[in-house]
Design an enzyme around this catalytic site. Structure first.
Site, mmCIF file in Angstrom:
data_model
loop_
_atom_site.group_PDB
_atom_site.id
_atom_site.type_symbol
_atom_site.label_atom_id
_atom_site.label_comp_id
_atom_site.label_asym_id
_atom_site.label_seq_id
_atom_site.Cartn_x
_atom_site.Cartn_y
_atom_site.Cartn_z
ATOM 1 N N GLY A 1 37.299 49.898 46.868
ATOM 2 C CA GLY A 1 37.765 51.117 46.205
ATOM 3 C C GLY A 1 38.968 51.797 46.834
ATOM 4 O O GLY A 1 39.208 52.977 46.580
ATOM 5 N N SER A 2 39.748 51.060 47.616
ATOM 6 C CA SER A 2 40.930 51.722 48.208
ATOM 7 C C SER A 2 41.931 52.116 47.112
ATOM 8 O O SER A 2 42.609 53.142 47.231
ATOM 9 C CB SER A 2 41.592 50.830 49.268
ATOM 10 O OG SER A 2 42.252 49.735 48.692
ATOM 11 N N ASN A 3 42.017 51.330 46.062
ATOM 12 C CA ASN A 3 42.924 51.704 44.960
ATOM 13 C C ASN A 3 42.389 52.911 44.190
ATOM 14 O O ASN A 3 43.150 53.788 43.790
ATOM 15 C CB ASN A 3 43.156 50.519 44.026
ATOM 16 C CG ASN A 3 44.189 49.572 44.586
ATOM 17 O OD1 ASN A 3 45.384 49.834 44.539
ATOM 18 N ND2 ASN A 3 43.729 48.465 45.162
ATOM 19 N N MET B 1 36.121 43.010 39.127
ATOM 20 C CA MET B 1 36.136 41.544 39.118
ATOM 21 C C MET B 1 35.354 40.977 37.937
ATOM 22 O O MET B 1 34.402 40.205 38.103
ATOM 23 C CB MET B 1 35.576 41.024 40.445
ATOM 24 C CG MET B 1 36.428 41.428 41.630
ATOM 25 S SD MET B 1 38.178 40.969 41.395
ATOM 26 C CE MET B 1 38.806 41.166 43.046
ATOM 27 N N ARG B 2 35.804 41.347 36.756
ATOM 28 C CA ARG B 2 35.080 40.967 35.548
ATOM 29 C C ARG B 2 36.090 40.935 34.393
ATOM 30 O O ARG B 2 36.977 41.791 34.346
ATOM 31 C CB ARG B 2 34.022 42.055 35.299
ATOM 32 C CG ARG B 2 32.939 41.733 34.367
ATOM 33 C CD ARG B 2 31.790 42.705 34.580
ATOM 34 N NE ARG B 2 30.999 42.303 35.743
ATOM 35 C CZ ARG B 2 30.108 41.315 35.736
ATOM 36 N NH1 ARG B 2 29.859 40.657 34.643
ATOM 37 N NH2 ARG B 2 29.454 40.996 36.840
ATOM 38 N N ASN C 1 45.626 46.795 34.777
ATOM 39 C CA ASN C 1 45.008 46.183 35.956
ATOM 40 C C ASN C 1 46.046 46.083 37.066
ATOM 41 O O ASN C 1 47.246 46.073 36.811
ATOM 42 C CB ASN C 1 44.531 44.771 35.591
ATOM 43 C CG ASN C 1 43.844 44.059 36.746
ATOM 44 O OD1 ASN C 1 43.099 44.667 37.517
ATOM 45 N ND2 ASN C 1 44.094 42.766 36.889
ATOM 46 N N HIS D 1 46.899 43.587 40.461
ATOM 47 C CA HIS D 1 46.531 42.279 41.011
ATOM 48 C C HIS D 1 47.438 41.963 42.199
ATOM 49 O O HIS D 1 48.651 42.186 42.129
ATOM 50 C CB HIS D 1 46.672 41.201 39.928
ATOM 51 C CG HIS D 1 46.250 39.852 40.402
ATOM 52 N ND1 HIS D 1 44.920 39.525 40.621
ATOM 53 C CD2 HIS D 1 46.967 38.761 40.744
ATOM 54 C CE1 HIS D 1 44.860 38.277 41.073
ATOM 55 N NE2 HIS D 1 46.083 37.791 41.148
#
Ligand code: GAR
Length: 191
Positions: free
Chosen positions: A14-16, A92-93, A109, A111
């Site tokens: 959860g750093s983002n 991650m889904r 998203n 990445h």
């Protein structure tokens, strides 16, 4: 001025998520995170969300009959809270058609690679294994494919060392700034 309502979806550290919430608190983004969706009960992101007082929906996908079923529940929660954009931050889904149809062009998203290279859950390690020297980060609109969809922003870093932890930290630092830039583009409809 009205603040744009965001939801963040995450599966891990959860750093983002935290970078987004902090940027909202500091006024770098005219938005607020009104819901954190997490598909991994017990993930560290939930502790961070509790610290910031963000409402959480933690669910176990195995407890639902199908992706459509849990995405329907999530989509209703997003609608009820007036969410305008969904930010995937280590979620991650694959996102399915229920959410993609209800939030068309409103799900993004981040990445840790220069897409379309190195999609998937181990992008940094895969790039290192391939001998990459210019690493990077991408934000993009989400489609129904893994790490697929039109690119919004990219950031790059040259790294020729061999310390994956150091590299990962460098990439995360880029991510945290890049997501703020991208969310501002979304809010201002400049993408
Ligand atoms: C981030 O590096 C993000 O780019 C990556 O997961 C990490 C989550 O970190 N996402 C993907 O690999 C998506 N395919 P965080 O939980 O500390 O934000």
């Amino acid at each position: 001025m009205k603040r744009t309502k965001l939801a963040v979806f995450a599966s891990g550290s959860g750093s983002n998520y935290e970078a987004i919430v902090k940027a909202c608190c500091e006024g770098l983004i005219n938005a607020e995170v009104v819901l954190l969706v997490c598909d991994k009960p017990g993930a560290k992101v939930l502790e961070r969300a509790a610290r910031y007082g963000t409402e959480c929906f933690a669910f176990n996908p195995k407890e639902y009959g199908s992706r459509e079923e849990y995405e329907g529940v999530i989509a209703d929660m997003l609608d009820e809270r007036g969410v305008e954009y969904v930010c995937l931050a280590g979620y991650m889904r694959i996102v399915g058609r229920v959410l993609l149809e209800r939030y068309e062009q409103r799900i993004v998203n981040i990445h840790p690679s220069l897409l379309p290279s190195f999609k998937g859950a181990h992008a940094i390690q895969d790039a290192v294994d391939y001998g990459v020297k210019i690493f990077g980060v991408t934000t993009h609109f989400v489609d129904e494919t893994l790490d697929g969809g039109r690119i919004i922003d990219q950031g790059a870093v040259v790294y020729e060392g061999s310390d994956i932890e150091e590299l990962t930290t460098m990439i995360h630092n880029i991510e945290h700034k890049l997501y703020v830039k991208t969310i501002n583009k979304l809010i201002n409809k400049k993408y």
